[in-house]
Design a protein around this motif. Structure first.
Motif, PDB file in Angstrom:
ATOM      1  N   LEU A   4       0.891  -1.222  -0.052  1.00  0.00           N
ATOM      2  CA  LEU A   4      -0.180   0.326   0.384  1.00  0.00           C
ATOM      3  C   LEU A   4       0.966   1.287   0.466  1.00  0.00           C
ATOM      4  O   LEU A   4       0.832   2.325  -0.530  1.00  0.00           O
ATOM      5  N   SER A  33     -12.454   4.341  -1.410  1.00  0.00           N
ATOM      6  CA  SER A  33     -12.283   3.639  -1.041  1.00  0.00           C
ATOM      7  C   SER A  33     -13.273   2.381  -1.209  1.00  0.00           C
ATOM      8  O   SER A  33     -13.368   1.404   0.060  1.00  0.00           O
ATOM      9  N   THR A  35     -15.252  -0.830  -1.429  1.00  0.00           N
ATOM     10  CA  THR A  35     -15.162  -2.422  -1.384  1.00  0.00           C
ATOM     11  C   THR A  35     -13.780  -2.555  -0.901  1.00  0.00           C
ATOM     12  O   THR A  35     -13.492  -3.612  -0.579  1.00  0.00           O
ATOM     13  N   ARG A  36     -13.381  -1.804  -0.291  1.00  0.00           N
ATOM     14  CA  ARG A  36     -11.834  -2.051   0.619  1.00  0.00           C
ATOM     15  C   ARG A  36     -12.374  -1.884   1.519  1.00  0.00           C
ATOM     16  O   ARG A  36     -13.446  -1.522   2.605  1.00  0.00           O
ATOM     17  N   SER A  37     -11.854  -2.642   2.762  1.00  0.00           N
ATOM     18  CA  SER A  37     -12.287  -3.167   4.241  1.00  0.00           C
ATOM     19  C   SER A  37     -11.516  -1.391   5.247  1.00  0.00           C
ATOM     20  O   SER A  37     -10.714  -0.635   4.523  1.00  0.00           O
ATOM     21  N   GLU A  40      -8.171  -1.730   5.858  1.00  0.00           N
ATOM     22  CA  GLU A  40      -7.353  -0.877   4.562  1.00  0.00           C
ATOM     23  C   GLU A  40      -6.763   0.642   4.584  1.00  0.00           C
ATOM     24  O   GLU A  40      -5.832   1.154   4.173  1.00  0.00           O
ATOM     25  N   THR A 218      -7.734   2.188  -7.808  1.00  0.00           N
ATOM     26  CA  THR A 218      -6.868   0.453  -8.683  1.00  0.00           C
ATOM     27  C   THR A 218      -5.640   0.858  -7.824  1.00  0.00           C
ATOM     28  O   THR A 218      -5.226  -0.142  -7.048  1.00  0.00           O
ATOM     29  N   PHE A 221      -4.706   0.888  -3.461  1.00  0.00           N
ATOM     30  CA  PHE A 221      -5.404  -0.214  -3.644  1.00  0.00           C
ATOM     31  C   PHE A 221      -4.782  -1.531  -4.165  1.00  0.00           C
ATOM     32  O   PHE A 221      -5.133  -2.863  -2.944  1.00  0.00           O
ATOM     33  N   ARG A 224      -9.690  -4.409  -7.669  1.00  0.00           N
ATOM     34  CA  ARG A 224     -10.665  -4.059  -7.127  1.00  0.00           C
ATOM     35  C   ARG A 224     -11.020  -5.287  -6.416  1.00  0.00           C
ATOM     36  O   ARG A 224     -11.598  -6.011  -6.786  1.00  0.00           O
ATOM     37  N   ALA A 225     -11.395  -4.983  -5.093  1.00  0.00           N
ATOM     38  CA  ALA A 225     -12.165  -6.525  -4.418  1.00  0.00           C
ATOM     39  C   ALA A 225     -14.290  -6.556  -4.988  1.00  0.00           C
ATOM     40  O   ALA A 225     -14.366  -5.429  -5.173  1.00  0.00           O
TER      41      ALA A 225
END
Length: 228
Positions: A4, A33, A35-37, A40, A218, A221, A224-225
């Motif tokens: 990261l 952010s 779909t990111r946790s 993250e 993208t 991170f 993409r999830a």
């Protein structure tokens, strides 16, 4: 964390190089952010990023609950359903995707007392029939309506141009910059200072045209999830 940090360093280097090449002031880096946790986001916050952009309301609210200890500036950058305006107005600092009078009015009514909500109007700069956003020729009357609404601070314009051959995207970014210049002339007292444009693949072209906020997901991170 190491990956990261490396990704962020590379994106920041691209921004710096583009600003030097085109003699521009550095834009705000908005980390997309969706779909990111929350973990993250927390890791990126530790690396100095304070502005985060979300597309999906419930997902964003869940993450906000996990990150209340951080001084994050939250940006809503996705399509706005009119029945979600209250939750968006109450939980975000910026909105980048206003393109309907009904939505603008409902946001204005829903903004908590003492708060001013920063708003960018979304422009369909390509005149694409499949895209959200106002057409450039619709901007002046729409801005006049929005600027009259209390508790909304109309800051500028946002667009997502279609990918194109040659300098098509660059021309679209230049067209949006011209729209903002015209709006500034039409409404000289308004705080119209923002061009939200440019993403991972085209941020250099956006900076060349005067972007003040680049939205990068993208390239910071990674791939993409999937949204669950």
């Amino acid at each position: 964390m190491s990956k990261l940090a490396d990704n962020l360093t590379q994106v920041q280097a691209r921004i710096t190089a583009a600003c030097q090449q085109y003699h521009k002031t550095a834009p705000l880096l908005l980390a997309v952010s969706k779909t990111r946790s929350a973990a993250e986001i927390r890791a990126l916050y530790a690396l100095g990023i304070r502005h985060f952009g979300e597309n999906y309301l419930q997902e964003a609210l869940d993450k906000q609950q996990e990150l209340t200890d951080l001084a994050i500036v939250w940006h809503f950058i996705g399509p706005i359903q009119s029945n979600k305006t209250r939750a968006i107005a109450e939980n975000f600092d910026w909105i980048h995707s206003v393109d309907r009078e009904k939505v603008a009015t409902r946001l204005s009514v829903a903004v908590p007392s003492g708060k001013s909500l920063n708003v960018c109007v979304q422009v369909n700069i390509d005149h694409s029939p499949t895209k959200s956003g106002l057409l450039p020729e619709q901007l002046t009357p729409f801005l006049a309506e929005c600027l009259a609404l209390p508790q909304l601070s109309i800051r500028g314009l946002m667009a997502i141009p279609d990918p194109g051959e040659g300098n098509a995207q660059g021309q679209a970014f230049q067209a949006l910059a011209k729209c903002l210049q015209q709006a500034q002339q039409s409404f000289p007292g308004a705080p119209l200072d923002t061009l939200s444009m440019g993403m991972s693949g085209d941020l250099e072209l956006a900076i060349a045209a005067g972007s003040t906020i680049v939205r990068v997901g993208t390239d910071i991170f990674g791939a993409r999830a999937n949204k669950t």
